[in-house]
Design a protein around this motif. Structure first.
Motif, PDB file in Angstrom:
ATOM      1  N   SER B 102       3.233 -10.834   8.340  1.00  0.00           N
ATOM      2  CA  SER B 102       2.668  -9.702   7.601  1.00  0.00           C
ATOM      3  C   SER B 102       3.207  -9.670   6.175  1.00  0.00           C
ATOM      4  CB  SER B 102       3.020  -8.391   8.300  1.00  0.00           C
ATOM      5  OG  SER B 102       2.454  -8.340   9.566  1.00  0.00           O
ATOM      6  N   ASN B 103       4.535  -9.815   6.037  1.00  0.00           N
ATOM      7  CA  ASN B 103       5.137  -9.740   4.706  1.00  0.00           C
ATOM      8  C   ASN B 103       4.636 -10.864   3.803  1.00  0.00           C
ATOM      9  OD1 ASN B 103       6.569  -7.647   5.702  1.00  0.00           O
ATOM     10  ND2 ASN B 103       8.541  -8.678   5.768  1.00  0.00           N
ATOM     11  N   TRP B 104       4.715 -12.081   4.334  1.00  0.00           N
ATOM     12  CA  TRP B 104       4.318 -13.225   3.503  1.00  0.00           C
ATOM     13  C   TRP B 104       2.820 -13.227   3.263  1.00  0.00           C
ATOM     14  CZ3 TRP B 104       6.595 -18.571   2.611  1.00  0.00           C
ATOM     15  CH2 TRP B 104       7.920 -18.433   2.223  1.00  0.00           C
ATOM     16  N   GLY B 105       2.065 -12.880   4.279  1.00  0.00           N
ATOM     17  CA  GLY B 105       0.611 -12.794   4.093  1.00  0.00           C
ATOM     18  C   GLY B 105       0.263 -11.781   3.024  1.00  0.00           C
ATOM     19  N   GLY B 106       0.983 -10.638   3.052  1.00  0.00           N
ATOM     20  CA  GLY B 106       0.720  -9.627   2.042  1.00  0.00           C
ATOM     21  C   GLY B 106       1.090 -10.096   0.650  1.00  0.00           C
ATOM     22  N   ALA B 107       2.160 -10.938   0.578  1.00  0.00           N
ATOM     23  CA  ALA B 107       2.621 -11.355  -0.748  1.00  0.00           C
ATOM     24  C   ALA B 107       1.874 -12.573  -1.271  1.00  0.00           C
ATOM     25  CB  ALA B 107       4.119 -11.657  -0.694  1.00  0.00           C
ATOM     26  N   LEU B 108       1.405 -13.437  -0.362  1.00  0.00           N
ATOM     27  CA  LEU B 108       0.854 -14.725  -0.818  1.00  0.00           C
ATOM     28  C   LEU B 108      -0.658 -14.696  -1.027  1.00  0.00           C
ATOM     29  CD1 LEU B 108       2.816 -17.385   1.242  1.00  0.00           C
ATOM     30  CD2 LEU B 108       2.855 -17.014  -1.211  1.00  0.00           C
ATOM     31  N   ILE B 109      -1.349 -13.890  -0.209  1.00  0.00           N
ATOM     32  CA  ILE B 109      -2.813 -13.941  -0.278  1.00  0.00           C
ATOM     33  C   ILE B 109      -3.301 -12.907  -1.301  1.00  0.00           C
ATOM     34  CG2 ILE B 109      -4.933 -13.686   1.068  1.00  0.00           C
ATOM     35  CD1 ILE B 109      -3.233 -14.426   3.539  1.00  0.00           C
ATOM     36  N   PRO B 110      -4.130 -13.309  -2.230  1.00  0.00           N
ATOM     37  CA  PRO B 110      -4.633 -12.365  -3.247  1.00  0.00           C
ATOM     38  C   PRO B 110      -5.672 -11.399  -2.665  1.00  0.00           C
ATOM     39  CG  PRO B 110      -5.596 -14.522  -3.602  1.00  0.00           C
ATOM     40  CD  PRO B 110      -4.642 -14.672  -2.458  1.00  0.00           C
ATOM     41  N   TRP B 111      -5.162 -10.424  -1.916  1.00  0.00           N
ATOM     42  CA  TRP B 111      -6.062  -9.497  -1.217  1.00  0.00           C
ATOM     43  C   TRP B 111      -6.879  -8.660  -2.189  1.00  0.00           C
ATOM     44  CZ3 TRP B 111      -6.441 -10.463   3.736  1.00  0.00           C
ATOM     45  CH2 TRP B 111      -5.344 -10.998   4.421  1.00  0.00           C
ATOM     46  N   ARG B 112      -6.336  -8.444  -3.387  1.00  0.00           N
ATOM     47  CA  ARG B 112      -6.992  -7.536  -4.330  1.00  0.00           C
ATOM     48  C   ARG B 112      -8.355  -8.039  -4.764  1.00  0.00           C
ATOM     49  NH1 ARG B 112      -2.531  -4.196  -5.344  1.00  0.00           N
ATOM     50  NH2 ARG B 112      -0.868  -5.656  -4.877  1.00  0.00           N
ATOM     51  N   LEU B 113      -8.594  -9.348  -4.526  1.00  0.00           N
ATOM     52  CA  LEU B 113      -9.910  -9.886  -4.903  1.00  0.00           C
ATOM     53  C   LEU B 113     -11.003  -9.349  -3.984  1.00  0.00           C
ATOM     54  CD1 LEU B 113      -8.946 -13.583  -5.667  1.00  0.00           C
ATOM     55  CD2 LEU B 113      -9.176 -11.674  -7.232  1.00  0.00           C
TER      56      LEU B 113
END
Lengths: 153, 241
Positions: B102-113
């Protein structure tokens, strides 16, 4: 001014606790069971099987090593005894040859002494024979001289 | 006014906005479930690929998974103890993997797109519901571990070494889940906010070191959460004489 709406009262906010909580808990528990059957159990089986295999091999190798050491020690004692045996045989042979040498030497000495004695006796007898002959010849010669002297007178 | 406009600009980060799902009369934070399903799906696919063909001589993914397994086992074994760590290893490992992914996914994937009608996608652990759920599961676990291993003798722990400790130990039962949940929540949310604000203010280069720091924090938080959970369970099953 309060653009954040931090402690959101009714709608939203950072500390908005609702049914997400229990559902997330259920999801994590389900994930635990899924991961257990999909990941922890199979990987654990493989890893522990390998660990057992490795430790068994280590034990076996240790047993073999101790056996080898035992055999080595055994061989070493046998080598030692063989060495002392060889030494014993060598010294025995040396004694034997020494004895034989001494016997042969004595025999040769005796023989030499005997032949020396014989030679001495022979020389003695010949000397005495020669002396007898010489004295007889001297007697003859003296008689001859005496006769000649008497005849001339 | 500059300050005021800065604040309204911050509002573009949409702190505390959620994508609500209404099922019957219960309301859910949809963005949390969406990201968690994507990330857990990826985790499960990764694990299925790695464990598909298990061999005695590990290759590729299996190596990585075995390393992970060994790491989790060491963590559980050192904190819980040789006797019962096997029972709790899947739970500790799941906590670690869930929080880490969860932490790394939240930090690595550009969800804001990905634009949502309301709120935005991000680390599931940046939502207080998720972290409280995890912390309460840890609380339940250590109670269950203590009671199932020692029966009523578990409560000796509360008066150990002296009965003076009783109020503090009871207080601990409340502070443990509180600190567990708020530590994780605060760290991950703060990291997301710092990166978000920096990206918003200086969209070039400057956020990168903070992003790396965020990755570091994320990994450390996963380790801390799993280690503390294991420690609490170990404390509950520990035999004192």
């Amino acid at each position: 001014m309060l653009a954040f709406n931090f402690f959101g009262a009714t709608e939203g906010g950072l500390f908005d606790i609702n049914a997400t909580l229990p559902l997330m808990a259920i999801q994590v528990v389900a994930l635990t069971y899924i991961l257990n059957s999909l990941f922890f159990k199979p990987v654990g089986n493989v890893v522990e099987k390998r660990e057992k295999f490795v430790s068994n091999n280590i034990i076996e190798a240790k047993n073999k090593l101790s056996e080898v050491k035992k055999l080595e020690a055994d061989l070493l004692t046998r080598l030692q005894s063989a060495r002392t045996e060889a030494q014993r045989i060598v010294s025995e042979a040396e004694n034997e040859s020494d004895k034989l040498y001494k016997e042969a030497l004595e025999l040769a000495n005796n023989e030499a002494n005997a032949s020396k004695e014989k030679a001495r006796l022979e020389i003695e007898s010949q000397t005495s024979a020669a002396r007898d002959q010489l004295s007889k010849q001297a007697d003859d010669l003296s008689e001859l001289i005496v006769n000649r002297l008497i005849l001339e007178k | 006014m500059f300050f005021n406009s800065l604040l309204t600009n911050f509002a573009a980060l949409e702190v505390g906005q959620h994508l609500y799902w209404q099922i019957g009369n219960i309301r859910l934070h949809g963005q949390v479930f969406l990201t968690s399903w994507i990330l857990l799906g990826a985790l499960l696919v990764f694990i299925s690929l790695g464990t598909k063909k298990m061999e005695n001589d590990p290759k590729g993914l299996q190596n990585l998974l075995e390393f992970l397994w060994d790491y989790i086992r060491d963590l559980a074994r050192t904190q819980i103890g040789e006797k019962v760590y096997r029972d709790w290893m899947p739970f500790i490992g799941t906590l670690f993997l869930f929080v880490f992914v969860s932490n790394w996914g939240g930090a690595l994937i550009p969800w804001r797109l990905i634009k949502l009608p309301s709120g935005e996608l991000g680390a599931p652990t940046a939502d207080i519901n998720t972290t409280i759920a995890l912390a309460l599961l840890v609380s339940l676990s250590y109670f269950y571990a203590g009671l199932s291993n020692k029966g009523w003798r578990y409560f000796e722990y509360y008066v150990h070494p002296t009965p003076i400790m009783l109020p503090f130990k009871i207080l601990e039962d409340f502070t443990k889940p509180l600190s567990l949940s708020f530590r994780l929540f605060g760290n991950i949310l703060a990291d997301e906010l710092v990166v978000g604000v920096l990206v918003f203010l200086v969209p070039l280069i400057l956020p990168i070191p903070v992003m790396f720091l965020g990755l570091f924090t994320s990994a450390i938080q996963a380790l801390i959460f799993a280690t503390l959970a294991a420690y609490y369970i170990g404390e509950a099953v520990e035999e004192h004489h």
